[in-house]
Write a protein that holds these residues in place. Structure first.
Motif, PDB file in Angstrom:
ATOM      1  N   SER A 128       7.004   4.986  11.665  1.00  0.00           N
ATOM      2  CA  SER A 128       6.072   5.385  12.909  1.00  0.00           C
ATOM      3  C   SER A 128       4.906   4.596  12.632  1.00  0.00           C
ATOM      4  O   SER A 128       3.941   4.470  13.702  1.00  0.00           O
ATOM      5  CB  SER A 128       5.882   6.791  12.849  1.00  0.00           C
ATOM      6  N   LEU A 129       4.481   4.254  11.164  1.00  0.00           N
ATOM      7  CA  LEU A 129       3.131   3.686  11.008  1.00  0.00           C
ATOM      8  C   LEU A 129       3.093   2.128  11.043  1.00  0.00           C
ATOM      9  O   LEU A 129       2.589   1.381  10.593  1.00  0.00           O
ATOM     10  CB  LEU A 129       2.542   4.059   9.626  1.00  0.00           C
ATOM     11  N   CYS A 130       4.534   1.747  11.541  1.00  0.00           N
ATOM     12  CA  CYS A 130       4.972   0.343  11.524  1.00  0.00           C
ATOM     13  C   CYS A 130       4.852  -0.186  10.028  1.00  0.00           C
ATOM     14  O   CYS A 130       4.572  -1.694  10.043  1.00  0.00           O
ATOM     15  CB  CYS A 130       4.009  -0.377  12.241  1.00  0.00           C
ATOM     16  N   VAL A 131       5.216   0.633   9.230  1.00  0.00           N
ATOM     17  CA  VAL A 131       5.528   0.043   7.736  1.00  0.00           C
ATOM     18  C   VAL A 131       7.173   0.084   7.477  1.00  0.00           C
ATOM     19  O   VAL A 131       7.331   1.192   7.693  1.00  0.00           O
ATOM     20  CB  VAL A 131       4.764   0.874   6.793  1.00  0.00           C
ATOM     21  N   HIS A 132       7.754  -0.670   7.053  1.00  0.00           N
ATOM     22  CA  HIS A 132       9.155  -1.042   6.687  1.00  0.00           C
ATOM     23  C   HIS A 132       9.419  -0.649   5.309  1.00  0.00           C
ATOM     24  O   HIS A 132       9.102  -1.693   4.508  1.00  0.00           O
ATOM     25  CB  HIS A 132       9.687  -2.020   7.331  1.00  0.00           C
ATOM     26  N   VAL A 146      11.963  -1.062  -3.324  1.00  0.00           N
ATOM     27  CA  VAL A 146      10.996  -0.514  -4.272  1.00  0.00           C
ATOM     28  C   VAL A 146      10.387   0.868  -3.774  1.00  0.00           C
ATOM     29  O   VAL A 146      10.215   1.951  -4.589  1.00  0.00           O
ATOM     30  CB  VAL A 146       9.815  -1.564  -4.391  1.00  0.00           C
ATOM     31  N   SER A 147      10.237   1.021  -2.266  1.00  0.00           N
ATOM     32  CA  SER A 147       9.832   2.386  -1.827  1.00  0.00           C
ATOM     33  C   SER A 147      10.873   3.210  -2.136  1.00  0.00           C
ATOM     34  O   SER A 147      10.472   4.249  -2.647  1.00  0.00           O
ATOM     35  CB  SER A 147       9.700   2.170  -0.393  1.00  0.00           C
ATOM     36  N   TYR A 148      12.051   2.893  -1.908  1.00  0.00           N
ATOM     37  CA  TYR A 148      13.208   3.987  -2.210  1.00  0.00           C
ATOM     38  C   TYR A 148      13.343   4.458  -3.549  1.00  0.00           C
ATOM     39  O   TYR A 148      13.588   5.498  -4.160  1.00  0.00           O
ATOM     40  CB  TYR A 148      14.532   3.505  -1.473  1.00  0.00           C
ATOM     41  N   ASN A 149      13.325   3.286  -4.537  1.00  0.00           N
ATOM     42  CA  ASN A 149      13.477   3.587  -5.958  1.00  0.00           C
ATOM     43  C   ASN A 149      12.364   4.754  -6.462  1.00  0.00           C
ATOM     44  O   ASN A 149      12.648   5.299  -7.248  1.00  0.00           O
ATOM     45  CB  ASN A 149      13.354   2.172  -6.519  1.00  0.00           C
ATOM     46  N   ILE A 150      11.166   4.331  -5.947  1.00  0.00           N
ATOM     47  CA  ILE A 150      10.117   5.192  -6.351  1.00  0.00           C
ATOM     48  C   ILE A 150      10.386   6.722  -5.852  1.00  0.00           C
ATOM     49  O   ILE A 150      10.343   7.712  -6.693  1.00  0.00           O
ATOM     50  CB  ILE A 150       8.750   5.028  -5.657  1.00  0.00           C
ATOM     51  N   VAL A 151      10.825   6.830  -4.724  1.00  0.00           N
ATOM     52  CA  VAL A 151      11.096   8.363  -4.414  1.00  0.00           C
ATOM     53  C   VAL A 151      12.396   8.841  -4.967  1.00  0.00           C
ATOM     54  O   VAL A 151      12.643   9.956  -5.253  1.00  0.00           O
ATOM     55  CB  VAL A 151      11.045   8.292  -2.760  1.00  0.00           C
ATOM     56  N   LEU A 152      13.288   7.694  -5.259  1.00  0.00           N
ATOM     57  CA  LEU A 152      14.635   8.273  -5.800  1.00  0.00           C
ATOM     58  C   LEU A 152      14.301   8.798  -7.218  1.00  0.00           C
ATOM     59  O   LEU A 152      15.015   9.778  -7.730  1.00  0.00           O
ATOM     60  CB  LEU A 152      15.581   6.938  -5.986  1.00  0.00           C
ATOM     61  N   LYS A 153      13.459   8.170  -8.065  1.00  0.00           N
ATOM     62  CA  LYS A 153      13.093   8.643  -9.204  1.00  0.00           C
ATOM     63  C   LYS A 153      12.419  10.112  -9.246  1.00  0.00           C
ATOM     64  O   LYS A 153      12.670  10.938 -10.060  1.00  0.00           O
ATOM     65  CB  LYS A 153      12.123   7.815  -9.497  1.00  0.00           C
ATOM     66  N   GLY A 154      11.537  10.385  -8.112  1.00  0.00           N
ATOM     67  CA  GLY A 154      10.949  11.668  -7.981  1.00  0.00           C
ATOM     68  C   GLY A 154      12.149  12.597  -7.431  1.00  0.00           C
ATOM     69  O   GLY A 154      11.850  13.705  -7.977  1.00  0.00           O
ATOM     70  N   SER A 156       0.924  -1.153   0.012  1.00  0.00           N
ATOM     71  CA  SER A 156       0.095   0.110   0.034  1.00  0.00           C
ATOM     72  C   SER A 156       1.027   1.046   0.006  1.00  0.00           C
ATOM     73  O   SER A 156       0.497   2.323  -0.698  1.00  0.00           O
ATOM     74  CB  SER A 156      -0.986   0.097   1.285  1.00  0.00           C
ATOM     75  N   LEU A 157       1.993   1.123   0.897  1.00  0.00           N
ATOM     76  CA  LEU A 157       2.796   2.502   0.967  1.00  0.00           C
ATOM     77  C   LEU A 157       3.344   2.569  -0.434  1.00  0.00           C
ATOM     78  O   LEU A 157       3.278   3.908  -0.948  1.00  0.00           O
ATOM     79  CB  LEU A 157       3.925   1.989   1.828  1.00  0.00           C
ATOM     80  N   ASN A 158       3.886   1.564  -1.097  1.00  0.00           N
ATOM     81  CA  ASN A 158       4.612   1.741  -2.544  1.00  0.00           C
ATOM     82  C   ASN A 158       3.483   2.211  -3.468  1.00  0.00           C
ATOM     83  O   ASN A 158       4.153   3.130  -4.406  1.00  0.00           O
ATOM     84  CB  ASN A 158       5.236   0.541  -3.017  1.00  0.00           C
ATOM     85  N   ALA A 159       2.487   1.933  -3.415  1.00  0.00           N
ATOM     86  CA  ALA A 159       1.306   2.305  -4.418  1.00  0.00           C
ATOM     87  C   ALA A 159       0.907   3.712  -4.141  1.00  0.00           C
ATOM     88  O   ALA A 159       1.100   4.614  -5.237  1.00  0.00           O
ATOM     89  CB  ALA A 159      -0.112   1.362  -4.242  1.00  0.00           C
ATOM     90  N   SER A 205       8.042  13.024   2.443  1.00  0.00           N
ATOM     91  CA  SER A 205       7.543  12.947   3.718  1.00  0.00           C
ATOM     92  C   SER A 205       6.870  11.526   4.158  1.00  0.00           C
ATOM     93  O   SER A 205       7.154  11.239   5.326  1.00  0.00           O
ATOM     94  CB  SER A 205       6.487  14.261   4.128  1.00  0.00           C
ATOM     95  N   LEU A 206       5.977  10.983   3.502  1.00  0.00           N
ATOM     96  CA  LEU A 206       5.617   9.868   3.699  1.00  0.00           C
ATOM     97  C   LEU A 206       6.530   8.868   3.921  1.00  0.00           C
ATOM     98  O   LEU A 206       6.423   7.831   4.951  1.00  0.00           O
ATOM     99  CB  LEU A 206       4.494   9.293   2.896  1.00  0.00           C
ATOM    100  N   LEU A 207       7.555   8.868   3.335  1.00  0.00           N
ATOM    101  CA  LEU A 207       8.519   7.686   3.244  1.00  0.00           C
ATOM    102  C   LEU A 207       9.326   7.757   4.528  1.00  0.00           C
ATOM    103  O   LEU A 207       9.607   6.879   5.341  1.00  0.00           O
ATOM    104  CB  LEU A 207       9.527   7.961   2.235  1.00  0.00           C
ATOM    105  N   GLY A 208       9.487   9.263   5.081  1.00  0.00           N
ATOM    106  CA  GLY A 208      10.085   9.569   6.371  1.00  0.00           C
ATOM    107  C   GLY A 208       9.282   9.087   7.498  1.00  0.00           C
ATOM    108  O   GLY A 208       9.724   8.578   8.624  1.00  0.00           O
ATOM    109  N   GLU A 209       7.861   9.190   7.282  1.00  0.00           N
ATOM    110  CA  GLU A 209       6.718   8.936   8.574  1.00  0.00           C
ATOM    111  C   GLU A 209       6.526   7.301   8.478  1.00  0.00           C
ATOM    112  O   GLU A 209       5.841   6.726   9.396  1.00  0.00           O
ATOM    113  CB  GLU A 209       5.663   9.725   8.484  1.00  0.00           C
TER     114      GLU A 209
END
Length: 331
Positions: free
Chosen positions: A52-56, A60-68, A26-29, A45-49
């Motif tokens: 705290s939401l217990c999502v690791h 893939v998460s970092y690749n998406i933000v890296l593209k941005g 869900s996070l990656n989507a 901001s969402l990646l940094g938080e």
């Protein structure tokens, strides 16, 4: 609606009966949707938080933000995301490195791109890695180095694929060397790398731009099909446009009929050109037939096409104005 998506994501764990939510999927989507909608700051901001939401977050998460980051903040921003990735002990993937290499090649910094490739080691680079570097070399005007890289890939443990030959074909085609493009197709087969639809469409497109539409037609309906590769919508559209530009509207109609059998559709602009051309050579009924069939598929006629049909209805080229007017009323 990125703001609503963010609110919904925040409620997944508390307001809905969704076990283990929010998940990393869900996070990656959501991260991808935010980046694609131009909301890079919100994605960062969402990646940094996330923790705290217990999502690791994963690679893939970092690749998406890296593209941005590459799109919005350049190399420094990309390096900041990359460093954070390493600090959180998330292993970079081949996509991570390819994102950085692609950005550097587009920026013209080929030397630094090569450094990133060396940092990947010997096992990680894939065909896309080399294709990005080859594009950078071609953009710099060093086709020979790009060609050598394609031929050296196998020595480095990565077999060349259609995407690598596609880079070379694109460069030669843009420079008008269609014999070289054909030679690359032959070289692919010799090396047991079967050309894909993109490779064939490149050659077809280059032929059409040079007015050599009959040769493009032979590639599509003889070579492609002979190799077990079916033409797609792009193939048909290029051929229809190519024949129309040469004033061969009957041949364009033949391709359109083949296109309909494959359940593909023309663009609105191509439809207008074909219909007005058919009317101009006295084949008004054929033009009306095309309009009717395309209308069933939700593709309407543009002003150029309607102008030609109305001219025919008013007794212009093609004759039979009254009959045409009746059919136009039905349309």
């Amino acid at each position: 609606m990125p703001d609503k998506a963010l609110r919904l994501f925040g409620r997944l764990g508390s307001s809905f009966d969704c076990p283990n939510s929010p998940s990393v999927a869900s996070l990656n989507a959501l991260l991808d949707a935010l980046v694609e909608n131009g909301r890079f700051s919100a994605a960062e901001s969402l990646l940094g938080e996330a923790s705290s939401l217990c999502v690791h977050p994963n690679s893939v998460s970092y690749n998406i933000v890296l593209k941005g980051a590459c799109l919005n903040q350049g190399w420094r921003g990309a390096m900041r995301v990359f460093d954070e990735m390493l600090q959180r002990k998330v292993s970079p993937s081949v996509v991570t490195y390819n994102t950085l290499i692609g950005f550097l090649c587009k920026s013209g910094d080929l030397e630094k791109a090569m450094e990133v490739k060396r940092a990947m080691g010997t096992r990680m680079p894939n065909a896309v890695t080399y294709a990005l570097l080859m594009e950078g070399l071609c953009a710099r005007g060093d086709y020979r180095a790009a060609e050598k890289m394609a031929f050296d890939m196998e020595y480095w443990g990565c077999k060349p694929k259609a995407v690598n030959y596609g880079v070379l074909m694109s460069d030669r085609g843009r420079r008008g060397d269609l014999e070289a493009v054909r030679g690359l197709l032959f070289e692919m087969r010799r090396r047991r790398c079967e050309p894909d639809r993109v490779n064939y469409n490149m050659l077809i497109g280059f032929y059409c731009r040079r007015g050599r539409v009959e040769e493009a037609y032979q590639v599509a309906f003889e070579e492609m099909r002979g190799a077990g590769v079916e033409p797609d919508a792009c193939t048909y559209r290029m051929l229809v446009d190519g024949f129309c530009e040469r004033g061969e509207f009957g041949r364009g109609l033949e391709v359109w009929e083949e296109m309909m059998k494959g359940r593909h559709c023309l663009r609105r602009e191509s439809l207008g050109c074909l219909v007005s051309g058919l009317c101009g050579v006295g084949r008004v009924e054929d033009g009306l037939w095309v309009v009717g069939e395309m209308g069933k598929r939700g593709v309407g006629l543009d002003l150029v096409g309607w102008g030609a049909l109305v001219g025919a209805a008013c007794g212009g080229v093609g004759g039979g104005g009254g009959g045409v007017a009746g059919i136009l009323c039905d349309l």
